[in-house]
Scaffold this active site. Structure first.
Site, PDB file in Angstrom:
ATOM      1  N   GLN A 320      -5.986 -13.911  11.594  1.00  0.00           N
ATOM      2  CA  GLN A 320      -5.858 -12.621  12.285  1.00  0.00           C
ATOM      3  C   GLN A 320      -6.501 -12.634  13.676  1.00  0.00           C
ATOM      4  O   GLN A 320      -7.325 -13.482  13.998  1.00  0.00           O
ATOM      5  CB  GLN A 320      -6.488 -11.517  11.435  1.00  0.00           C
ATOM      6  CG  GLN A 320      -5.710 -11.144  10.187  1.00  0.00           C
ATOM      7  CD  GLN A 320      -5.856 -12.142   9.067  1.00  0.00           C
ATOM      8  OE1 GLN A 320      -6.912 -12.764   8.914  1.00  0.00           O
ATOM      9  NE2 GLN A 320      -4.812 -12.313   8.282  1.00  0.00           N
ATOM     10  N   ARG A 594     -12.936  -4.817   7.579  1.00  0.00           N
ATOM     11  CA  ARG A 594     -14.271  -4.668   7.001  1.00  0.00           C
ATOM     12  C   ARG A 594     -14.611  -6.019   6.383  1.00  0.00           C
ATOM     13  O   ARG A 594     -13.858  -6.561   5.581  1.00  0.00           O
ATOM     14  CB  ARG A 594     -14.281  -3.561   5.945  1.00  0.00           C
ATOM     15  CG  ARG A 594     -15.635  -3.405   5.266  1.00  0.00           C
ATOM     16  CD  ARG A 594     -15.644  -2.336   4.193  1.00  0.00           C
ATOM     17  NE  ARG A 594     -16.783  -2.575   3.330  1.00  0.00           N
ATOM     18  CZ  ARG A 594     -16.752  -3.286   2.213  1.00  0.00           C
ATOM     19  NH1 ARG A 594     -15.592  -3.791   1.778  1.00  0.00           N
ATOM     20  NH2 ARG A 594     -17.851  -3.489   1.514  1.00  0.00           N
ATOM     21  N   ALA A 595     -15.752  -6.560   6.755  1.00  0.00           N
ATOM     22  CA  ALA A 595     -16.042  -7.969   6.490  1.00  0.00           C
ATOM     23  C   ALA A 595     -16.110  -8.281   5.000  1.00  0.00           C
ATOM     24  O   ALA A 595     -16.684  -7.526   4.206  1.00  0.00           O
ATOM     25  CB  ALA A 595     -17.356  -8.366   7.152  1.00  0.00           C
ATOM     26  N   GLU A 651      -5.434  -6.956   2.745  1.00  0.00           N
ATOM     27  CA  GLU A 651      -6.161  -7.357   1.545  1.00  0.00           C
ATOM     28  C   GLU A 651      -7.045  -6.190   1.135  1.00  0.00           C
ATOM     29  O   GLU A 651      -7.721  -5.587   1.979  1.00  0.00           O
ATOM     30  CB  GLU A 651      -7.008  -8.604   1.788  1.00  0.00           C
ATOM     31  CG  GLU A 651      -6.190  -9.881   1.923  1.00  0.00           C
ATOM     32  CD  GLU A 651      -7.057 -11.110   2.121  1.00  0.00           C
ATOM     33  OE1 GLU A 651      -8.297 -10.961   2.245  1.00  0.00           O
ATOM     34  OE2 GLU A 651      -6.512 -12.223   2.154  1.00  0.00           O
TER      35      GLU A 651
END
Length: 754
Positions: A320, A594-595, A651
């Site tokens: 990404q 968001r990690a 995801e």
């Protein structure tokens, strides 16, 4: 009914010197807090506590000089303790605390006066009317900047404002509390605000390398190699602070540029063929720790060059946030690592590849407005729009979805060097039903802006400095670096260009929103990374205020290569990353993330929090290349009418601790990745994939990945879900349609819905 609050000092009500404020009851359960600064503020935040419960913090909304916020969930007798943080001339100030009791009818308030036209700059005298929403109220006003009293001028008809001045008004009615002070500043006959002249050959800062074809190839190669070695390592540099741009002046170069993290590579010609690389612009699985896969090859870009590739093929194996734009590949393009390991999705736009473009092990990819010799491969979701040479729609086997044209598009603004050796920014024209690269048959249509109208943002610039440049009429050019913001960047002028190179990173430090765009035509934002700060922001980027109504069809706001991160580098918090309120906005390639990994202590269910990646409230919004991942509730919420999405990659959050903590308010398992709101009657989307990997608790389940009203004008094409390594399940693809995700990392496909 309403009670206007006062500040009590020693038991005596004391008026504020540089603002007025109050609270008005809206209904039995809501009250509206208002704040009117004497000096216009860039932002106002309200903080409040209801009945002694947890503190709430919100950015107020501006209308006619007054900032407002509605508080809900009240009952008669609810006590609201509230205070404000506001900007005044750059510095930030906090007010004392105030108190309001809901349902107290002893002092209902008169409505706030409204001005028409609103304050602003006008070339000639204006006739100003002041109106009231309270029947029987009288309006008193001043034109000298003083605060009106009951003895001031009585408003009885329109006021002629022939010279620059500030008009203030207060409403009065027997038995009611006085209204909030309203103020409007008018500038008459002044010179329109314009950017103070900036250099045409600016200093782009220490992290921008500018190469000239007269330089020895060995010298250039040594610089490229040194930068790559400083940015290549997945473990050491993925969440690092390095930011770099490689810019090549027009001419030919025999070099090989391996592109590491946070590195932009671009040609400085007006068209791609003006800069020719005889070599390669390469991304691969470079490191031993990568184990042959390119799943974390984020945050790097290539733009506006021609490449005669060594051996006939150029490799761009990315995941990404790695756009490939305005590239002329005179040979083949390989989108997979040399090891044939997995890569996780990328983006091509406005490019030409004379040979074969091979995705092979790429899991998903989107190609827009380009020309391909041919295409080979695909794992789950390959999408094309406006791309001659793309394969026909064969989803799901092979998993390819093709639209003949892109409904609306506009290529990115980009830096180039003119024939006089001065820098300019080119802004391509809007295209409708586009097909092929904008420069396929000649120069890209559009207009050029001299760098003299750009403020070049470099290390040391503060939010106040940047806002001053915006207010003076400058465009912004962000150089590679990390910029901490203690106030919101406010983009208010139409056609403003905000352009970044080398992944400039904007971090809000005190819970403010990082950037707010007004509901105006033609703003273009490109090439920024918004990184949530450690104090929660309501949103990182907001396009248009709530309730925006302007029609921007002829000149939309565009967001391109704009990326959002919550956690990973720092333990960030933001409720929503992107909110789009303006109609006709084009969201062209974003990654809101968001990690799911990163520096120790910066990621996890409580360490990095974010509810939603993208909320679209505007009508006729188009998303081309929408990547949204790992948010803790619904990833994308689409409330606007007639929205369109071409390619969606998602995801679900990896780190859900247990089912109970992730159920919807209805009790249904999990949150959808992409939800079209129940009231929407028209929406269409093509090429959508959502995947789960509940590795913290593999028993977790999501009922569905996509949720939408059952309406024949709400249509979806080419959807899939996958359980990665069978860590948890998704029961349905969309609504109640589609099977549960099976073992074996096998997709479940739905060709069309309904």
């Amino acid at each position: 009914m309403a009670l206007v609050s006062t500040l009590l000092v020693g038991g005596v009500a004391k008026a504020a010197d540089d603002y007025s404020q109050g609270v008005v009851s809206v209904n039995a359960t809501q009250a509206q807090i208002s704040f009117t600064p004497v000096t216009a503020a860039v932002y106002v935040d309200v903080h409040y506590i209801v009945a002694g419960q947890g503190q709430q913090n919100f950015r107020m909304e501006l209308s006619a000089g007054t900032w407002r916020k509605t508080v809900g969930g009240l009952v008669q007798g609810s006590v609201v303790d509230y205070w404000f943080t506001y900007e005044k001339g750059g510095p930030q100030y906090d007010t004392p605390h105030f108190s309001y009791t809901h349902g107290d009818t002893t002092a209902p308030a008169v409505a706030t006066p409204a001005f028409s036209p609103q304050g602003g700059s006008y070339p000639t005298a204006q006739t100003v009317t002041i109106s009231t929403a309270t029947a029987g109220a009288t309006i008193r006003y001043t034109v000298d900047g003083s605060t009106p009293t009951s003895a001031s001028n009585l408003y009885s008809g329109p006021i002629s404002v022939a010279s620059s001045r500030t008009v203030k008004a207060v409403e009065f009615k027997a038995g009611l509390a006085d209204s909030v002070l309203a103020s409007a500043a008018y500038t008459i006959g002044g010179t329109p605000t314009s950017c103070p002249t900036q250099p045409d050959v600016p200093n782009f800062g220490p992290n921008t390398r500018i190469f000239d074809p007269s330089m020895p190839a060995a010298t250039i190669q040594a610089r490229l190699d040194a930068d790559f070695n400083a940015q290549k390592d997945t473990i050491a540099h993925q969440m690092g602070t390095g930011r770099i741009a490689h810019l090549f002046k027009p001419g030919s170069y025999s070099v090989h540029d391996d592109v590491g993290y946070y590195t932009s590579v671009a040609g400085l010609g007006q068209n791609p063929g003006d800069v020719v690389i005889n070599g390669a612009i390469t991304v691969d699985a470079f490191n031993e720790s990568d184990k042959g896969v390119a799943l974390q090859n984020f945050w790097r870009s290539a733009e506006n060059m021609a490449v005669n590739p060594i051996g006939g093929s150029n490799r761009w194996a990315v995941a990404q946030a790695a756009p490939f734009r305005r590239m002329d590949i005179r040979g083949n393009l390989q989108l997979y690592p040399a090891s044939y390991g997995f890569a996780s999705g990328g983006y091509i736009a406005d490019s030409k590849v004379s040979g074969q473009t091979a995705s092979i092990s790429q899991q998903q990819w989107y190609t827009r407005d380009s020309n391909l010799g041919s295409w080979a491969g695909g794992v789950w979701n390959m999408v094309f729009s406006g791309t001659p040479g793309a394969p026909p729609t064969t989803f799901p086997n092979p998993p390819e979805t093709t639209l003949a044209t892109t409904p609306v598009s506009r290529d990115v603004p980009y830096l180039y060097l003119d024939s006089a050796g001065k820098y300019r920014v080119f802004t391509p024209s809007l295209r409708t039903n586009a097909s092929g690269a904008s420069w396929a048959n000649g120069s890209t249509p559009g207009t050029s802006i001299p760098m003299s109208q750009f403020y070049v943002v470099k290390a040391g610039d503060t939010a106040s400095t940047i806002n001053t440049a915006l207010a003076s009429g400058c465009h912004l050019f962000f150089t590679p670096g990390i910029y901490h913001l203690n106030q919101t960047l406010s983009v208010t002028k139409p056609n403003t260009v905000v352009l970044g190179i080398g992944y400039p990173t904007l971090i809000p430090d005190n819970g403010v929103n990082a950037m707010q765009i007004a509901d105006v035509d033609g703003v273009r934002v490109k090439g920024l990374l918004f990184d949530a700060g450690t104090t929660k922001s309501a949103a990182l980027l907001t396009v248009g205020p709530s309730g925006s109504t302007a029609n921007h069809a002829a000149n939309p706001i565009t967001l391109q290569d704009v990326f959002f991160r919550i956690g990973g580098s720092i333990a960030g918090h933001a409720t929503t990353s992107l909110v789009v309120n303006s109609h006709h906005t084009i969201i062209d390639h974003i990654w809101a993330w968001r990690a799911d990994h990163g520096n120790a202590g910066t990621w996890g269910w409580t360490q990095a929090t974010g509810d939603t990646g993208v909320i679209v409230n505007g009508n006729d919004v188009l998303a081309t290349g929408l990547f949204v991942e790992h948010y803790q509730k619904t990833q994308v919420i689409w409330n606007g009418q007639r929205g369109k999405t071409i390619f969606f990659q998602n995801e679900m959050p990896y780190d859900v601790p247990n089912q109970a903590s992730w159920n919807r308010p209805s009790g249904r398992n999990g949150y959808a990745a992409y939800k079209v709101a129940d009231q929407v009657t028209s929406h269409e989307a093509w090429g959508l994939g959502s995947y789960n990997f509940f590795n913290v608790n593999p028993s977790v389940n999501a009922y569905n990945a996509f949720e939408a009203p059952n309406n024949p004008n709400v249509r979806f094409h080419s959807l899939c879900t996958v359980s990665l390594n069978y860590q948890g399940t998704i029961t349905h693809v969309i609504n109640d349609t589609g099977a549960v995700t099976p073992p074996g990392t096998v997709p479940v496909n739905v060709v069309s819905y309904p």
